[in-house]
Design a protein around this motif. Structure first.
Motif, PDB file in Angstrom:
ATOM      1  N   VAL A   1      26.092  30.673   1.957  1.00  0.00           N
ATOM      2  CA  VAL A   1      26.055  30.833   0.500  1.00  0.00           C
ATOM      3  C   VAL A   1      26.613  32.206   0.113  1.00  0.00           C
ATOM      4  O   VAL A   1      27.377  32.343  -0.841  1.00  0.00           O
TER       5      VAL A   1
ATOM      6  N   LEU B   1      30.311  32.273   0.313  1.00  0.00           N
ATOM      7  CA  LEU B   1      30.891  31.510  -0.797  1.00  0.00           C
ATOM      8  C   LEU B   1      30.915  32.346  -2.064  1.00  0.00           C
ATOM      9  O   LEU B   1      31.915  32.391  -2.781  1.00  0.00           O
TER      10      LEU B   1
ATOM     11  N   SER C   1      32.778  31.001   5.016  1.00  0.00           N
ATOM     12  CA  SER C   1      31.691  30.136   4.588  1.00  0.00           C
ATOM     13  C   SER C   1      31.850  28.750   5.193  1.00  0.00           C
ATOM     14  O   SER C   1      30.903  28.159   5.717  1.00  0.00           O
TER      15      SER C   1
ATOM     16  N   LEU D   1      27.844  22.099  -0.287  1.00  0.00           N
ATOM     17  CA  LEU D   1      28.607  23.348  -0.318  1.00  0.00           C
ATOM     18  C   LEU D   1      29.963  23.165   0.346  1.00  0.00           C
ATOM     19  O   LEU D   1      30.971  23.708  -0.108  1.00  0.00           O
TER      20      LEU D   1
ATOM     21  N   PHE E   1      26.790  22.722  -7.006  1.00  0.00           N
ATOM     22  CA  PHE E   1      26.205  24.029  -6.704  1.00  0.00           C
ATOM     23  C   PHE E   1      24.718  24.080  -7.050  1.00  0.00           C
ATOM     24  O   PHE E   1      23.914  24.643  -6.306  1.00  0.00           O
TER      25      PHE E   1
ATOM     26  N   ALA F   1      22.898  22.500  -4.333  1.00  0.00           N
ATOM     27  CA  ALA F   1      22.980  23.096  -2.995  1.00  0.00           C
ATOM     28  C   ALA F   1      22.489  24.535  -2.898  1.00  0.00           C
ATOM     29  O   ALA F   1      22.170  24.991  -1.809  1.00  0.00           O
ATOM     30  N   CYS F   2      22.435  25.245  -4.005  1.00  0.00           N
ATOM     31  CA  CYS F   2      22.169  26.687  -3.905  1.00  0.00           C
ATOM     32  C   CYS F   2      20.690  26.950  -3.631  1.00  0.00           C
ATOM     33  O   CYS F   2      19.842  26.088  -3.896  1.00  0.00           O
TER      34      CYS F   2
END
Lengths: 579, 259
Positions: A314, A317, A325, A364, A407, A410-411
């Protein structure tokens, strides 16, 4: 009397477990024995006697371990970790959790400062003349991981408490003269005694939080992690003389520190926190009878490896280091895919979380494969990405919004470390959200700002790859722009794809995922590279383009066919022919 | 309230001392040391504890402007002057949204966005809104140099503040833009003049004669003027060790090989 009475209230197996665990961690230092106790016996006893309740208090079992303060602190941490997993913690439980960890880390750091180097060997274990503590690597990581998990939970809890109090305070009627017997006019008491004011439990939580603003303060959390890294000698060349447990705590502490920085939005610090793992001058660390490098130590504990890969992926990215990443996330996903197939990952405690994290990393990778055309992920993972996120990717291709959904899914759950102004939360007219607490929203917004130009850049790239040379005006017209508007985009594309990369600056079109995923490098080895797969320059008003030569890889095909051939030969040899 | 601690004292406190609520409260009253040193620390991004203390302990003042905004603005300005060697994107991930949307931070962030998208012509008018003393820029302040209208955020003129650096190295900032452009293009003269905020060929040649690429080793250092020449409507920037004609020849050969 209370100890005697309480000691008779729990089974002998609990007493035996405490005694054995104390012995394994403070006297005998036998890793295999301790691993069995920590990973198996503790779970069995918990499932049998305390599935939804707390273990006996440390004062009740103190006699079994000679009232050893450090062991009792470890026991408190272990048992409170179990309790918080089965019961929703109250505000007092959270504050008590902080006190437990603070006491534990203070004792560990005191112990480490008083131990000196030594040597020797025990019966299959690590014994030094001055080492007085040994914890298996899994225990060390679980301890650090839970520490940060509770910090993260506390940050979210206090924001939620503030928001809840502010909502009620704002909704309260302006005149409180007929509403309460509370002299200060604010919500108080239990069960929502104040008409229109916050309920009692909210007021109580705000009150406890106000009185304990030092609990889970980010300065202290960060300080403990850094001091553990220093105490373990991870940042110095004299680490070989440091007892093993402190080195374990140091390296897992650096993984946890990396995670902390990622959650706080400091991505550069998140990446550089791992430099101690990849320090080429660091000596190997003894794990039982083996010696391992720091990186191998972390990779040997799969949850640690997974946490490291996810958070650093992360961070890369968000730092616009798309290739790094993709290589990190692709490598760990490939490993997990194989682990799922063989069933090995299911044996690891906490494996129910692995699938969720796998899905998030695949999301991601979907973003990365779209943004960074140069492929660094394995074909099998790429096919999983296409299979799971074909819809989102086609929406992005069509010009609709898709990056944000991916995002947000996934974050990580970003947090803000600032302490809210609790005094304002109970007053009408206070801000609905404490100042600066939209940490999550800030990161998502920043990400979307980064992704905004990529639709245009991708379209531009697709046209450029069709030509070896093309006039700027013509290329601009394909992108529905005038030439003078389009020229900045040519520079912008190169600029955005120019990024730091781990290790060597020479960029290969395709890099085997495992080769880069396992070999981390420190930030000192970072070099500037490019994620572009086409090369172009502008001369006058003509864009000259050269697409990078695609490397054809045949070795996979041949390896597969050789393997198939060997299988067939083995089957032939097993056939018995009777004549 | 005890006297504020210096940055070095806080670092020592946090890295070596046992947990102690009293000492923690001392660390919390950290007051930024003279802006430049602290800003350098923030830009170097070595001590997260200092940053979090700012956000946590400095309440809004009655004037509506906080020290957080002032220091953040200074950090952003210093980082902007050294862009692209600094990572402004990473800084924007740390500063709260409320701070970023307050002037002069909002203008600084906007300047960064324009640089990041290589909109050099629009950068200069935005940069001048900060009110930094003029450095010999072109007198025209054409926000729509390319004939486009863009929504530019309205802002009050930035006040001269004591924490701002005494000297803005505008020529070095422009030089960085020049080197940046040089990576990509033999661009048209008009685009170069707009990007470097220059008015004519003469000023471009004069700028080029003052700005050099430096390739250094431990024993030798060579300097190459960044602008090689202006031919007609095309500006040629010096590429380090690479001739564009050679690149074009190689590319045409590889294209022929691929056919």
């Amino acid at each position: 009397m209370s100890d005697e009475a309480s000691s008779s209230l729990f089974p002998d197996s609990v007493r035996d477990f405490v005694f054995d665990l104390h012995d394994a961690s403070r006297r005998s230092f036998i890793p295999s024995e301790q691993a069995g106790l920590y990973q198996n016996t503790f779970r069995e006893i918990t499932a049998k006697y305390f599935p939804n309740t707390a273990w006996p208090s440390s004062s009740a079992i103190a006699s079994e371990c000679g009232n050893d303060p450090l062991f009792l602190a470890l026991y408190d941490e272990l048992t409170s970790r179990h309790l918080q997993s089965v019961k929703r913690p109250t505000v007092r439980d959270r504050v008590a959790g902080w006190r437990t960890y603070a006491r534990l880390f203070d004792l560990i750091l005191d112990e480490s400062s008083s131990s000196t180097s030594g040597g020797g060997g025990g019966e299959g274990g690590v014994t030094t003349t001055t080492t007085t503590l040994y914890l298996v690597p899994e225990w060390c990581f679980d301890l650090m991981h839970e520490f940060l998990y509770q910090f993260q939970g506390f940050c979210q809890f206090r924001t939620a408490t503030y928001v809840s109090a502010a909502r009620y305070a704002s909704a309260a009627p302006p005149s409180s003269s007929s509403s309460s017997s509370d002299p200060d006019g604010e919500g108080s008491g239990s069960g929502g005694g104040n008409v229109g004011g916050p309920p009692g439990h909210v007021v109580d939580a705000v009150d406890v939080l106000s009185q304990n603003t030092d609990a889970w303060a980010v300065e202290s959390v960060s300080s403990y992690l850094r001091r553990l890294v220093v105490a373990g000698g991870a940042s110095s060349s004299s680490s070989s003389s440091t007892p093993a447990v402190y080195r374990f705590l140091a390296y897992f502490g650096s993984v946890t520190l990396s995670r902390l920085e990622c959650l706080l939005g400091d991505y550069r610090a998140s990446v550089s926190a791992l430099d101690v793992l990849y320090d080429p001058t660091a000596s190997a660390v003894a794990v039982g009878e083996e010696t391992r490098t720091p990186e191998e130590l972390v990779n040997g504990v799969f949850p640690a490896r997974l946490s490291l890969a996810y958070h650093v992926g992360v961070s890369y990215l968000m730092l616009r280091r798309y290739r790094d990443s993709a290589s990190v996330l692709g490598g760990i996903c490939l490993f997990m895919q194989r682990g799922f197939k063989t069933g090995q990952l299911r044996k690891i405690p906490g494996s129910e979380q692995f699938n969720k994290l796998f899905d998030r990393m695949i999301a991601l990778l979907a973003i990365l494969s779209h943004v960074c055309p140069m492929s660094v992920i394995d074909d099998s993972i790429a096919s999983i990405v296409r299979e799971k996120h074909a819809n989102n990717l086609s929406k992005i291709e069509a010009g609709e919004e898709g990056y944000e959904d991916l995002f947000v899914f996934a974050c990580p759950k970003f947090v803000n470390p600032a302490v809210p102004d609790y005094g304002r939360a109970l007053r009408p007219g206070c801000p609905p959200v404490p100042y600066g607490h939209d940490a999550y929203k800030l990161q998502v917004q920043h990400f979307m700002t980064e992704m905004a130009p990529h639709a245009t850049l991708r379209k531009m790239r697709s046209y450029m790859s069709l030509y070896t040379s093309i006039e700027v005006e013509k290329l601009a017209s394909f992108n529905d722009m005038k030439a003078e508007e389009f020229v900045p985009w040519l520079a912008c594309f190169k600029h955005r794809m120019r990024q730091l990369e781990r290790g060597a600056a020479v960029v290969a079109p395709v890099v085997p995922a495992e080769a880069v995923a396992s070999g981390g490098t420190s930030t000192a080895a970072d070099r500037v590279g490019t994620a572009l797969d086409i090369h172009y320059y502008v001369s006058g008003n003509v864009v000259h383009v050269d697409e990078a030569e695609k490397t054809r890889r045949f070795e996979t095909f041949f390896m597969k066919q050789i393997e198939n051939n060997n299988d067939i030969l083995r089957q032939l040899e097993n056939i018995k022919i009777e004549m | 309230m005890s006297a504020p601690l210096s940055h070095a004292e806080v670092q020592t406190l946090l890295s070596e001392s046992a947990y102690d609520p009293v000492r923690l409260s001392q660390a919390r009253v950290l007051r930024p040391s003279p802006g430049l040193a602290v800003a350098s620390t923030l830009v170097a991004s070595e001590s997260p504890d200092v940053r979090y203390s700012f956000d946590a302990i400095l309440p809004p003042t009655s004037g509506g402007t906080t020290r957080v905004v002032e220091v953040t603005a200074l950090v952003l300005l210093l980082a902007l002057l050294r862009y692209p060697d600094t990572d402004l994107a990473a800084l924007c991930c740390l500063a709260p949204e409320r701070v970023q949307s307050t002037e002069p931070c909002a203008t600084l962030v906007r300047c960064w966005e324009l640089l990041d998208s290589c909109d050099y012509a629009l950068f200069w008018p935005e940069f001048r809104k900060l009110g930094i003393p003029e450095y010999g820029a072109s007198s025209s302040d054409d926000g729509g140099r390319n004939g486009r209208r863009r929504r530019v955020r309205r802002s009050t003129p930035a006040q001269r503040r004591g924490q701002r650096p005494d000297r803005v190295e505008a020529s070095s900032a422009r030089a960085r833009r020049g080197r940046w452009r040089g990576r990509t293009a033999r661009p048209p003269l008009g685009a170069v003049l707009a990007a470097l905020d220059l008015s004519d060929v003469g000023s471009l040649v004069e700028f080029g004669s003052r700005t050099a690429l430096v390739d250094g080793t431990t024993t030798t250092t060579t300097m190459t003027m960044i602008v090689e020449g202006v031919e007609g409507n095309v500006v040629t920037f010096a590429a380090r060790g690479v001739s564009y004609d050679d690149v074009a020849t190689m590319m045409s050969k590889s294209a022929a090989r691929g056919q």
